[in-house]
Design an enzyme around this catalytic site. Structure first.
Site, PDB file in Angstrom:
ATOM      1  N   HIS A 136     -94.456  19.431  36.186  1.00  0.00           N
ATOM      2  CA  HIS A 136     -94.806  18.249  36.978  1.00  0.00           C
ATOM      3  C   HIS A 136     -96.279  17.964  36.686  1.00  0.00           C
ATOM      4  O   HIS A 136     -97.055  18.895  36.456  1.00  0.00           O
ATOM      5  CB  HIS A 136     -94.608  18.610  38.455  1.00  0.00           C
ATOM      6  CG  HIS A 136     -94.757  17.482  39.411  1.00  0.00           C
ATOM      7  ND1 HIS A 136     -95.981  16.973  39.785  1.00  0.00           N
ATOM      8  CD2 HIS A 136     -93.834  16.753  40.101  1.00  0.00           C
ATOM      9  CE1 HIS A 136     -95.809  15.997  40.665  1.00  0.00           C
ATOM     10  NE2 HIS A 136     -94.506  15.841  40.872  1.00  0.00           N
ATOM     11  N   ASP A 213     -95.933  27.210  40.373  1.00  0.00           N
ATOM     12  CA  ASP A 213     -95.597  26.007  41.138  1.00  0.00           C
ATOM     13  C   ASP A 213     -94.221  26.261  41.760  1.00  0.00           C
ATOM     14  O   ASP A 213     -93.201  26.211  41.081  1.00  0.00           O
ATOM     15  CB  ASP A 213     -95.586  24.798  40.204  1.00  0.00           C
ATOM     16  CG  ASP A 213     -95.110  23.529  40.904  1.00  0.00           C
ATOM     17  OD1 ASP A 213     -94.646  23.615  42.055  1.00  0.00           O
ATOM     18  OD2 ASP A 213     -95.187  22.462  40.277  1.00  0.00           O
ATOM     19  N   GLN A 216     -90.170  23.567  44.071  1.00  0.00           N
ATOM     20  CA  GLN A 216     -88.723  23.356  44.038  1.00  0.00           C
ATOM     21  C   GLN A 216     -87.946  24.659  44.194  1.00  0.00           C
ATOM     22  O   GLN A 216     -86.715  24.648  44.134  1.00  0.00           O
ATOM     23  CB  GLN A 216     -88.311  22.652  42.730  1.00  0.00           C
ATOM     24  CG  GLN A 216     -88.933  21.285  42.531  1.00  0.00           C
ATOM     25  CD  GLN A 216     -88.400  20.222  43.478  1.00  0.00           C
ATOM     26  OE1 GLN A 216     -87.399  20.427  44.183  1.00  0.00           O
ATOM     27  NE2 GLN A 216     -89.049  19.072  43.518  1.00  0.00           N
ATOM     28  N   LYS A 239     -91.119  19.121  51.141  1.00  0.00           N
ATOM     29  CA  LYS A 239     -89.923  19.396  50.333  1.00  0.00           C
ATOM     30  C   LYS A 239     -89.108  20.546  50.926  1.00  0.00           C
ATOM     31  O   LYS A 239     -88.015  20.841  50.454  1.00  0.00           O
ATOM     32  CB  LYS A 239     -90.320  19.742  48.892  1.00  0.00           C
ATOM     33  CG  LYS A 239     -90.891  18.561  48.124  1.00  0.00           C
ATOM     34  CD  LYS A 239     -91.360  19.001  46.757  1.00  0.00           C
ATOM     35  CE  LYS A 239     -92.284  17.990  46.120  1.00  0.00           C
ATOM     36  NZ  LYS A 239     -91.580  16.822  45.584  1.00  0.00           N
TER      37      LYS A 239
HETATM   38  N1  PMP Z   1     -94.481  20.395  41.469  1.00  0.00           N
HETATM   39  C1  PMP Z   1     -93.187  20.102  41.509  1.00  0.00           C
HETATM   40  C2  PMP Z   1     -92.224  20.911  40.695  1.00  0.00           C
HETATM   41  C3  PMP Z   1     -92.740  19.046  42.298  1.00  0.00           C
HETATM   42  O1  PMP Z   1     -91.436  18.752  42.335  1.00  0.00           O
HETATM   43  C4  PMP Z   1     -93.675  18.308  43.054  1.00  0.00           C
HETATM   44  C5  PMP Z   1     -93.249  17.123  43.899  1.00  0.00           C
HETATM   45  N2  PMP Z   1     -92.408  16.218  43.207  1.00  0.00           N
HETATM   46  C6  PMP Z   1     -95.018  18.666  42.985  1.00  0.00           C
HETATM   47  C7  PMP Z   1     -95.392  19.715  42.190  1.00  0.00           C
HETATM   48  C8  PMP Z   1     -96.076  17.956  43.762  1.00  0.00           C
HETATM   49  O2  PMP Z   1     -95.864  18.083  45.129  1.00  0.00           O
HETATM   50  P1  PMP Z   1     -96.747  17.217  46.138  1.00  0.00           P
HETATM   51  O3  PMP Z   1     -96.596  15.789  45.689  1.00  0.00           O
HETATM   52  O4  PMP Z   1     -96.115  17.459  47.455  1.00  0.00           O
HETATM   53  O5  PMP Z   1     -98.137  17.688  46.030  1.00  0.00           O
END
Ligand code: PMP
Length: 426
Positions: A136, A213, A216, A239
């Site tokens: 991401h 990270d 998920q 999430k």
């Molecule tokens: N890493 C992953 C794998 C994600 O799915 C997400 C959110 N889509 C993020 C980081 C970022 O999360 P946030 O926008 O809540 O900071």
């Protein structure tokens, strides 16, 4: 989850009772973007504001004591969910902010801040930061910026045609020059689960820091950060059935102890004179200013909710949803999966391409049927480029997803190509 347990879970989520698009039942398959919230989370915030609201760690009065208790109990709840100690949990505004804390602490250490203890975080030209092609943007762009600020070089582990990380590349891409190895536990596009043990083992061989990270994974799999042995991890409240505006940086205690602060100001200090300041121990050192206390309390309630359900039960239910989603996508001609086809390698984040139809049009046809999916590049442009597509559609499940919902998704997906005059309905 049994049928009765699943019905009880669904009853916990008020939003799932609403309808969309002229009275259609909502089929919410976008939990990877953000999950819905159970009553216990909504009530925890409501209770905080209506009964306990006060500045934490400060006032001498009863309310301040109760607010501080609620804030610190929430930290303990989150710690218990992920196999951490409470003082290894730092509140941040989201996972992106958590990763940036580590990134900026490294930059500060490189600039000589934090004294001798912080030297292990310093980078120099010739040092390398390794990420993966599946990240991401939240776990890629901060490392590009650290590389630009410190002169270190960014390298990455590739993704195979099957959507899984090229774990075999650890042996060559991660070397004695590697100082940071940052990677996602679970991809928010392919749903693939990383072999964390292999990453951690290789990082330890070369003395690199690991940054996981876990956005998920924490809501969907049993995660024991202590047992996984990562140095840092980041995840978001919103999430994992918690509120927006709150996330967590996990750091092994001895590393947080040695790490220089990033944001500075009130609440993160010990002694302040006009000339200089000594900083509080972690986690306070990384919690400058007035924090998102109500949201933290809500995230604590979400962690307790998941622990009471049991992460093994949550993961088993979602594994079943993964299988059904994969079957639904495989059953429709002209629909191509992006990610592992084997349910054992992944979670219920299922991205796909409908040949001849733009992802936004796929999303619209599904939305007309009351089915909420996400379309676009999902903040992972390099991974989409890797698969030669500009955008994908993504159906993702949560603990409340039912087999009937996945069946409704499959039926609607079968109408997409015919809607645009293309062949394909079985
Ligand atoms: N890493 C992953 C794998 C994600 O799915 C997400 C959110 N889509 C993020 C980081 C970022 O999360 P946030 O926008 O809540 O900071």
């Amino acid at each position: 989850l049994s049928a009765g347990e699943l019905a009880a879970v669904r009853a916990d989520f008020p939003l799932l009772r609403r309808t969309v698009r002229g009275g259609r039942p909502l089929v919410y398959l976008d939990s990877a973007a953000t999950s819905q919230k159970p009553d216990v989370v909504i009530d925890a915030e409501l209770d905080f504001y209506s009964e306990r609201n006060a500045a934490v760690h400060r006032g001498a009065h009863q309310l301040a004591e109760e607010a501080t208790d609620a804030y610190e109990s929430a930290r303990a709840e989150v710690a218990a969910l992920v196999g951490a100690r409470p003082d290894e949990i730092v509140w941040t505004s989201n996972a992106t902010a958590a990763i940036n804390v580590v990134a900026y602490a490294i930059s500060n250490a490189t600039a000589g801040r934090g004294g001798a203890a912080a030297r292990r975080f310093a980078l120099a030209p010739g040092d390398e930061i390794v990420v993966t092609e599946a990240e991401h943007h939240a776990n890629l762009v901060p490392w590009q910026e650290v590389a630009a600020r410190t002169g270190a070089t960014l390298r990455w582990i590739g993704v195979g045609d099957d959507g899984r990380l090229r774990t075999d590349e650890l042996a060559t891409v991660v070397t004695e020059r590697t100082k940071v190895l940052a990677f996602a536990h679970v991809s928010n596009v392919t749903g693939a689960v990383a072999d964390v043990a292999a990453f951690v083992a290789r990082a330890r061989e070369v003395g690199a820091l690991t940054v996981l990270d876990a956005c998920q994974s924490v809501p969907h799999l049993p995660v024991d950060l202590g047992a996984l042995g990562v140095d840092f991890a980041a995840f978001s409240g919103h999430k994992m059935y918690g509120p927006t505006g709150v996330g967590v940086l996990y750091g092994r205690r001895e590393l947080l102890d040695a790490m220089p602060p990033v944001l500075t100001g009130g609440s993160m200090v010990e002694v302040v004179t006009m000339e200089s300041t000594t900083f509080a121990p972690p986690p306070q050192r990384f919690e400058a200013g007035s924090m998102m206390v109500a949201q933290a309390v809500g995230m604590g309630a979400a962690a307790r909710y998941l622990r009471e359900l049991g992460m093994a039960a949550v993961a088993a239910h979602e594994a079943e949803m993964t299988r059904l989603l994969l079957d639904a996508v495989a059953a429709v001609p002209g629909v191509r999966l992006v990610g592992p086809a084997d349910q054992r390698d992944r979670v219920a984040v299922v991205s796909f391409v409908v040949d001849g139809v733009h992802a936004h049009d796929v999303g619209q046809v599904l939305d007309d049927a009351g089915i909420a999916v996400r379309v676009g590049h999902h903040c992972a442009q390099p991974l989409h480029r890797r698969f030669g597509v500009a955008a994908t559609s993504r159906a993702s499940a949560g603990v409340y997803t039912t087999a009937d919902e996945v069946a409704a998704f499959g039926a609607a997906l079968a109408t997409v190509r015919p809607f645009f005059g293309l062949g394909g309905a079985a």
